[in-house]
Design a protein around this motif. Sequence first.
Motif, PDB file in Angstrom:
ATOM      1  N   GLY A 418     -13.483   9.051 -48.691  1.00 19.31           N
ATOM      2  CA  GLY A 418     -14.022   9.629 -47.465  1.00 19.31           C
ATOM      3  C   GLY A 418     -14.227   8.601 -46.376  1.00 19.31           C
ATOM      4  N   LEU A 419     -14.788   7.442 -46.737  1.00 21.93           N
ATOM      5  CA  LEU A 419     -14.994   6.392 -45.739  1.00 21.93           C
ATOM      6  C   LEU A 419     -13.676   5.867 -45.210  1.00 21.93           C
ATOM      7  CD1 LEU A 419     -17.949   4.369 -47.337  1.00 21.93           C
ATOM      8  CD2 LEU A 419     -18.039   6.140 -45.588  1.00 21.93           C
ATOM      9  N   ARG A 420     -12.705   5.674 -46.085  1.00 21.96           N
ATOM     10  CA  ARG A 420     -11.386   5.202 -45.623  1.00 21.96           C
ATOM     11  C   ARG A 420     -10.734   6.220 -44.702  1.00 21.96           C
ATOM     12  NH1 ARG A 420     -10.952   3.350 -51.009  1.00 21.96           N
ATOM     13  NH2 ARG A 420      -9.654   5.134 -51.563  1.00 21.96           N
ATOM     14  N   ASN A 421     -10.894   7.498 -45.000  1.00 23.92           N
ATOM     15  CA  ASN A 421     -10.341   8.528 -44.116  1.00 23.92           C
ATOM     16  C   ASN A 421     -10.982   8.450 -42.734  1.00 23.92           C
ATOM     17  OD1 ASN A 421      -8.626   9.508 -46.061  1.00 23.92           O
ATOM     18  ND2 ASN A 421     -10.029  11.127 -46.744  1.00 23.92           N
ATOM     19  N   MET A 422     -12.317   8.228 -42.705  1.00 23.03           N
ATOM     20  CA  MET A 422     -12.986   8.072 -41.407  1.00 23.03           C
ATOM     21  C   MET A 422     -12.418   6.893 -40.631  1.00 23.03           C
ATOM     22  SD  MET A 422     -17.025   8.657 -42.251  1.00 23.03           S
ATOM     23  CE  MET A 422     -17.643  10.123 -43.052  1.00 23.03           C
ATOM     24  N   MET A 423     -12.290   5.746 -41.318  1.00 21.86           N
ATOM     25  CA  MET A 423     -11.780   4.546 -40.646  1.00 21.86           C
ATOM     26  C   MET A 423     -10.367   4.745 -40.137  1.00 21.86           C
ATOM     27  SD  MET A 423     -13.270   1.626 -43.223  1.00 21.86           S
ATOM     28  CE  MET A 423     -15.030   1.459 -43.548  1.00 21.86           C
ATOM     29  N   ASP A 427      -9.050   4.483 -36.347  1.00 24.69           N
ATOM     30  CA  ASP A 427      -7.993   3.532 -35.981  1.00 24.69           C
ATOM     31  C   ASP A 427      -6.853   4.233 -35.267  1.00 24.69           C
ATOM     32  OD1 ASP A 427      -9.377   1.429 -37.020  1.00 24.69           O
ATOM     33  OD2 ASP A 427      -8.376   1.479 -38.975  1.00 24.69           O
ATOM     34  N   ALA A 428      -6.551   5.468 -35.682  1.00 22.17           N
ATOM     35  CA  ALA A 428      -5.419   6.189 -35.100  1.00 22.17           C
ATOM     36  C   ALA A 428      -5.634   6.507 -33.627  1.00 22.17           C
ATOM     37  CB  ALA A 428      -5.160   7.480 -35.882  1.00 22.17           C
ATOM     38  N   ILE A 429      -6.891   6.660 -33.193  1.00 22.42           N
ATOM     39  CA  ILE A 429      -7.155   6.996 -31.785  1.00 22.42           C
ATOM     40  C   ILE A 429      -7.742   5.816 -31.023  1.00 22.42           C
ATOM     41  CG2 ILE A 429      -7.496   9.435 -32.303  1.00 22.42           C
ATOM     42  CD1 ILE A 429     -10.513   8.966 -32.117  1.00 22.42           C
ATOM     43  N   SER A 437     -26.264   1.050 -43.807  1.00 16.48           N
ATOM     44  CA  SER A 437     -27.008   1.782 -44.826  1.00 16.48           C
ATOM     45  C   SER A 437     -28.019   0.861 -45.483  1.00 16.48           C
ATOM     46  CB  SER A 437     -26.045   2.356 -45.875  1.00 16.48           C
ATOM     47  OG  SER A 437     -26.738   3.141 -46.825  1.00 16.48           O
ATOM     48  N   SER A 438     -29.196   1.433 -45.758  1.00 13.56           N
ATOM     49  CA  SER A 438     -30.258   0.709 -46.447  1.00 13.56           C
ATOM     50  C   SER A 438     -31.100   1.721 -47.206  1.00 13.56           C
ATOM     51  CB  SER A 438     -31.109  -0.073 -45.438  1.00 13.56           C
ATOM     52  OG  SER A 438     -31.784   0.821 -44.572  1.00 13.56           O
ATOM     53  N   ALA A 439     -32.156   1.237 -47.812  1.00 16.93           N
ATOM     54  CA  ALA A 439     -33.037   2.140 -48.562  1.00 16.93           C
ATOM     55  C   ALA A 439     -33.724   3.138 -47.642  1.00 16.93           C
ATOM     56  CB  ALA A 439     -34.083   1.327 -49.327  1.00 16.93           C
ATOM     57  N   ALA A 440     -33.784   2.843 -46.332  1.00 15.10           N
ATOM     58  CA  ALA A 440     -34.436   3.749 -45.384  1.00 15.10           C
ATOM     59  C   ALA A 440     -33.508   4.838 -44.875  1.00 15.10           C
ATOM     60  CB  ALA A 440     -34.995   2.960 -44.203  1.00 15.10           C
ATOM     61  N   GLY A 441     -32.224   4.742 -45.163  1.00 13.69           N
ATOM     62  CA  GLY A 441     -31.303   5.767 -44.713  1.00 13.69           C
ATOM     63  C   GLY A 441     -29.956   5.185 -44.315  1.00 13.69           C
ATOM     64  N   THR A 442     -29.081   6.060 -43.849  1.00 10.99           N
ATOM     65  CA  THR A 442     -27.713   5.679 -43.501  1.00 10.99           C
ATOM     66  C   THR A 442     -27.384   6.192 -42.108  1.00 10.99           C
ATOM     67  OG1 THR A 442     -27.052   5.783 -45.818  1.00 10.99           O
ATOM     68  CG2 THR A 442     -25.286   5.824 -44.187  1.00 10.99           C
ATOM     69  N   SER A 443     -26.605   5.386 -41.365  1.00 14.52           N
ATOM     70  CA  SER A 443     -26.161   5.784 -40.027  1.00 14.52           C
ATOM     71  C   SER A 443     -24.664   5.564 -39.919  1.00 14.52           C
ATOM     72  CB  SER A 443     -26.896   4.977 -38.954  1.00 14.52           C
ATOM     73  OG  SER A 443     -26.382   5.263 -37.669  1.00 14.52           O
ATOM     74  N   VAL A 444     -23.956   6.617 -39.534  1.00 12.37           N
ATOM     75  CA  VAL A 444     -22.510   6.552 -39.286  1.00 12.37           C
ATOM     76  C   VAL A 444     -22.309   6.706 -37.784  1.00 12.37           C
ATOM     77  CG1 VAL A 444     -20.274   7.593 -39.712  1.00 12.37           C
ATOM     78  CG2 VAL A 444     -21.966   7.500 -41.551  1.00 12.37           C
ATOM     79  N   GLN A 445     -21.720   5.690 -37.162  1.00 15.11           N
ATOM     80  CA  GLN A 445     -21.552   5.688 -35.701  1.00 15.11           C
ATOM     81  C   GLN A 445     -20.075   5.544 -35.370  1.00 15.11           C
ATOM     82  OE1 GLN A 445     -22.861   2.342 -32.972  1.00 15.11           O
ATOM     83  NE2 GLN A 445     -24.428   3.869 -32.486  1.00 15.11           N
ATOM     84  N   ALA A 446     -19.524   6.523 -34.649  1.00 14.62           N
ATOM     85  CA  ALA A 446     -18.120   6.516 -34.244  1.00 14.62           C
ATOM     86  C   ALA A 446     -18.057   6.520 -32.722  1.00 14.62           C
ATOM     87  CB  ALA A 446     -17.386   7.723 -34.811  1.00 14.62           C
ATOM     88  N   SER A 447     -17.338   5.522 -32.152  1.00 12.04           N
ATOM     89  CA  SER A 447     -17.238   5.388 -30.694  1.00 12.04           C
ATOM     90  C   SER A 447     -15.783   5.492 -30.274  1.00 12.04           C
ATOM     91  CB  SER A 447     -17.825   4.050 -30.229  1.00 12.04           C
ATOM     92  OG  SER A 447     -19.205   3.969 -30.554  1.00 12.04           O
TER      93      SER A 447
END
Length: 457
Positions: A418-423, A427-429, A437-447
């Motif tokens: 899943g992560l590789r698909n996101m990357m 990359d394609a665009i 990611s840490s014990a406090a939570g995870t953040s996925v940021q796409a720009s």
Amino acid sequence: MKLRQKVIFLAITPLILALCTIALFVRHQAITLAQQQRDTIQQAYLASKEAELKHYVDLAARSVAHLVNSGKRDDATLDEAKRILSTLSYGDDGYFFVYDYQGNSLMHPRQPELVGRNLWDMRDVNGEPTIQRLIARARAGGGLQRYIWAKPSINKPAPKLGFVIPMENWGWMLGTGIYLDDVDAALAKIDAQQSRNIQGTLLWIAVLAIVSALVVASSGLALNISELRVADAKLKVLAQRVVESQEQERARLSRDLHDGISQWLVSIKLQIEAGVIRLGGDAAQQQKARASFEHTASQLNDVLGEVRRISHNLRPAILDDLGLAAALDHLAHEATQNSALPVRFLARGASEGLDDVANTVLFRIAQEALTNIERHAGARQVEITLACEGGCVTLTVADDGAGFDAASVAIHPKRGIGLRNMMERMDAIGGQLAITSSAAGTSVQASVPLPPTATRS
């Protein structure tokens, strides 16, 4: 011209230009140094010859000094002085000559035909009065004088450096000289040697340039081959992933159709058949048939809802109709209803400048992130943020779950798909994906950067 060829050309061209510049600079410096060396050698050679001429004339003057200082001027004394001077010589072209102040040749061992002749009006090939200049130098106290005279060994005019002194007691001019064509020949030999040295240096620079260009070209070719192999390997892996993704999507659709819609349709078919049979019975059977048909209609509504859900997962129509923000808001509400996990959506700024491909990629990343959160995070709440700032659109999916090691999961052959698909989608665009990611939570940021036209508007 392809990009790799342009890179190689841009690498070789400065190298060749630099070597050509160095070659021109070396050639200029070598020529300057050779000229300075030639001038130095010429001055040193002439200085030694001048000293040598003075020494010869001094020796000749001392050899007849006893006759000059005797006070006699009879023919016998003068003839004896001429005889002594005529016997003095050094080499084939080294001799002494004697003239009186009227320009008469009194003694010339190499050209006896000139003896007794008046050469006062004699001029060289350039029209210069040779004897007059020599006598003038002697009357001035003696010294060096350049002129042109026939060289005995070749019987041709040649430049000559003479040294003359006056013999005041007898009214004579005594002198000797060296021919400068020998000096010119020696200097020409030096010039030829220096020219060969310069040509040899330029040849080595040319060889170095050719070898360097070949090395750069060979390195570029090897790099191209290596990059092509790596690109081919990546393309094969990507193609395999595409096939795997397609098969996974087909398997998911097959499960959804078989486990959900197919079973519902079979149940509906059986209920319809039972209802048709009950229609031929009494009133009670007909009433049961009516209830069966109403239940069947309700199940058909559920089937239609499932079909809409599958269609929405494949390509949400709201994404094309109302845009990315509306599609993400709908996704958040749908995820909240299906998983009982509070998902909040926030939008800051307008993201209408993105094209359809970028909108689809960001929507898929949000879908993938929510799926991962639901399966693995154990989160209590999720926040989706869509912001348009600084010329780019940024999608952030943050949760308060347990977190994970993003680096190790991304390279895991089975867990990081899943992560590789996101990357790969980003990359394609031409976008950027950052996962923290840490014990406090995870953040996925796409720009994704906005197109220039959208930024200007």
